[in-house]
Design a protein around this motif. Structure first.
Motif, PDB file in Angstrom:
ATOM      1  N   GLY A 194      -8.039   7.519  -1.892  1.00 50.55           N
ATOM      2  CA  GLY A 194      -8.811   8.658  -1.408  1.00 50.55           C
ATOM      3  C   GLY A 194      -9.284   8.525   0.023  1.00 50.55           C
ATOM      4  O   GLY A 194      -9.713   9.511   0.634  1.00 50.55           O
ATOM      5  N   GLN A 195      -9.198   7.315   0.582  1.00 56.58           N
ATOM      6  CA  GLN A 195      -9.577   7.119   1.978  1.00 56.58           C
ATOM      7  C   GLN A 195      -8.471   7.655   2.893  1.00 56.58           C
ATOM      8  O   GLN A 195      -7.310   7.746   2.496  1.00 56.58           O
ATOM      9  N   PRO A 196      -8.802   8.023   4.134  1.00 53.76           N
ATOM     10  CA  PRO A 196      -7.758   8.495   5.059  1.00 53.76           C
ATOM     11  C   PRO A 196      -6.670   7.440   5.245  1.00 53.76           C
ATOM     12  O   PRO A 196      -6.964   6.241   5.308  1.00 53.76           O
ATOM     13  N   MET A 197      -5.423   7.880   5.326  1.00 55.92           N
ATOM     14  CA  MET A 197      -4.318   6.937   5.443  1.00 55.92           C
ATOM     15  C   MET A 197      -4.266   6.271   6.821  1.00 55.92           C
ATOM     16  O   MET A 197      -3.612   5.237   6.984  1.00 55.92           O
ATOM     17  N   ARG A 198      -4.915   6.838   7.809  1.00 57.50           N
ATOM     18  CA  ARG A 198      -4.994   6.236   9.141  1.00 57.50           C
ATOM     19  C   ARG A 198      -6.448   6.241   9.607  1.00 57.50           C
ATOM     20  O   ARG A 198      -7.147   7.244   9.461  1.00 57.50           O
ATOM     21  N   THR A 199      -6.879   5.133  10.174  1.00 59.65           N
ATOM     22  CA  THR A 199      -8.181   5.117  10.833  1.00 59.65           C
ATOM     23  C   THR A 199      -8.011   5.747  12.215  1.00 59.65           C
ATOM     24  O   THR A 199      -6.885   5.949  12.697  1.00 59.65           O
ATOM     25  N   LEU A 208      -9.013   1.522  -2.454  1.00 58.13           N
ATOM     26  CA  LEU A 208      -9.125   2.348  -1.246  1.00 58.13           C
ATOM     27  C   LEU A 208      -8.628   3.768  -1.474  1.00 58.13           C
ATOM     28  O   LEU A 208      -8.575   4.561  -0.527  1.00 58.13           O
ATOM     29  N   SER A 232       0.847  -1.189   0.000  1.00 61.71           N
ATOM     30  CA  SER A 232       0.000   0.000   0.000  1.00 61.71           C
ATOM     31  C   SER A 232       0.884   1.241   0.000  1.00 61.71           C
ATOM     32  O   SER A 232       2.064   1.181   0.360  1.00 61.71           O
ATOM     33  N   LYS A 243      -3.903  10.736   2.399  1.00 68.79           N
ATOM     34  CA  LYS A 243      -4.855   9.864   1.721  1.00 68.79           C
ATOM     35  C   LYS A 243      -4.155   8.623   1.157  1.00 68.79           C
ATOM     36  O   LYS A 243      -2.995   8.671   0.764  1.00 68.79           O
ATOM     37  N   ILE A 244      -4.895   7.519   1.105  1.00 70.44           N
ATOM     38  CA  ILE A 244      -4.379   6.296   0.495  1.00 70.44           C
ATOM     39  C   ILE A 244      -4.293   6.481  -1.017  1.00 70.44           C
ATOM     40  O   ILE A 244      -5.192   7.055  -1.634  1.00 70.44           O
ATOM     41  N   LYS A 293      -5.821   0.727  -5.315  1.00 68.59           N
ATOM     42  CA  LYS A 293      -6.736   1.641  -5.982  1.00 68.59           C
ATOM     43  C   LYS A 293      -8.141   1.585  -5.400  1.00 68.59           C
ATOM     44  O   LYS A 293      -8.861   2.580  -5.393  1.00 68.59           O
ATOM     45  N   ALA A 297       0.572   5.852   0.511  1.00 64.49           N
ATOM     46  CA  ALA A 297      -0.274   6.979   0.897  1.00 64.49           C
ATOM     47  C   ALA A 297       0.510   8.268   0.723  1.00 64.49           C
ATOM     48  O   ALA A 297       1.745   8.277   0.765  1.00 64.49           O
TER      49      ALA A 297
END
Length: 225
Positions: free
Chosen positions: A139-144, A137, A124, A130-131, A135, A126
């Motif tokens: 645009g999702q945040p790189m950390r929860t 994922l 992965s 953003k990730i 592909k 980022a």
């Protein structure tokens, strides 16, 4: 898998239909019909095809239900039975890097590329919070929220790359002792971490041993402000 008397992997066989990944998620994958099934044999560099002959015998031995189908009195049913139509041999290329430069995310310093071990593969990436990869994922945040609570990170990295390696953790720690000059390994929970600086700013290398699924190597960069 074909294992020798000393427990070393000689070859790996995969019965498959040479399926093609569809260009879009709404289209099904396309595979060869069952009677045209392929046996793909993976061997290390320098191995002889004859070394994998037991895998060819194994691949051509049909499971009971397929053998019964092949012996059916119904010609159409017998013709549709899965069988190995061809065998292909694929030789390992140990000198070919497991990752490509185009997989590195924007903002990841070129000076840190040597910290991405050549034998690992990209899991992965980022950038800018953003990730980027995978592909699915993007645009999702790189950390929860949970991940942020588990890490002592006053500021998110500007960019990071996570690799997966199948080398042993000890061997990778030794590798990074050489690559990350001046940075000493520290145990942080279930991870081994190296922290250092270079001309681009600060970086960290985190090694997490996931046992059967490999060792995950996360190289993160914080640029100088």
């Amino acid at each position: 898998m074909l294992i020798d008397a000393e427990g070393r992997l000689v070859a790996l066989g995969l019965v498959n239909g040479h399926c093609n990944v569809p260009p879009t998620d709404d289209k099904p994958k396309v595979c060869k019909p069952a009677p045209q099934t392929v046996l793909s044999i993976f061997q290390p560099a320098g191995a002889k095809q004859a070394d994998a002959e037991p895998l060819v015998v194994w691949g051509r031995t049909l499971p009971a239900f397929l053998a019964a189908m092949a012996d059916s009195d119904d010609p159409a049913r017998a013709a549709d039975a899965q069988k190995i139509a061809s065998v292909e041999y694929i030789t390992g290329q140990p000198d070919v890097p497991g990752w490509r430069v185009e997989q590195v995310p924007p903002g990841f310093p070129a000076s840190l590329h040597p910290l991405l071990v050549q034998t690992a593969e990209v899991n992965s990436t980022a950038s800018a919070g953003k990730i980027v990869l995978p592909k699915g994922l993007a645009g999702q945040p790189m950390r929860t929220a949970y991940q942020r609570s588990q890490r002592n990170e006053p500021r998110l990295p500007d960019a990071e790359v996570t690799l997966r390696s199948y080398a042993g953790l000890g061997a990778l720690v030794d590798t990074y002792r050489e690559l990350a000059k001046g940075a000493s390994p520290e145990e942080e929970g279930r991870e081994v971490a190296f922290n250092g600086t270079d001309g681009a700013g600060r970086y960290s290398i985190r090694l997490r041993d996931a046992q059967e699924t490999g060792v995950f190597i996360t190289v993160a960069s914080w640029k100088r402000k």
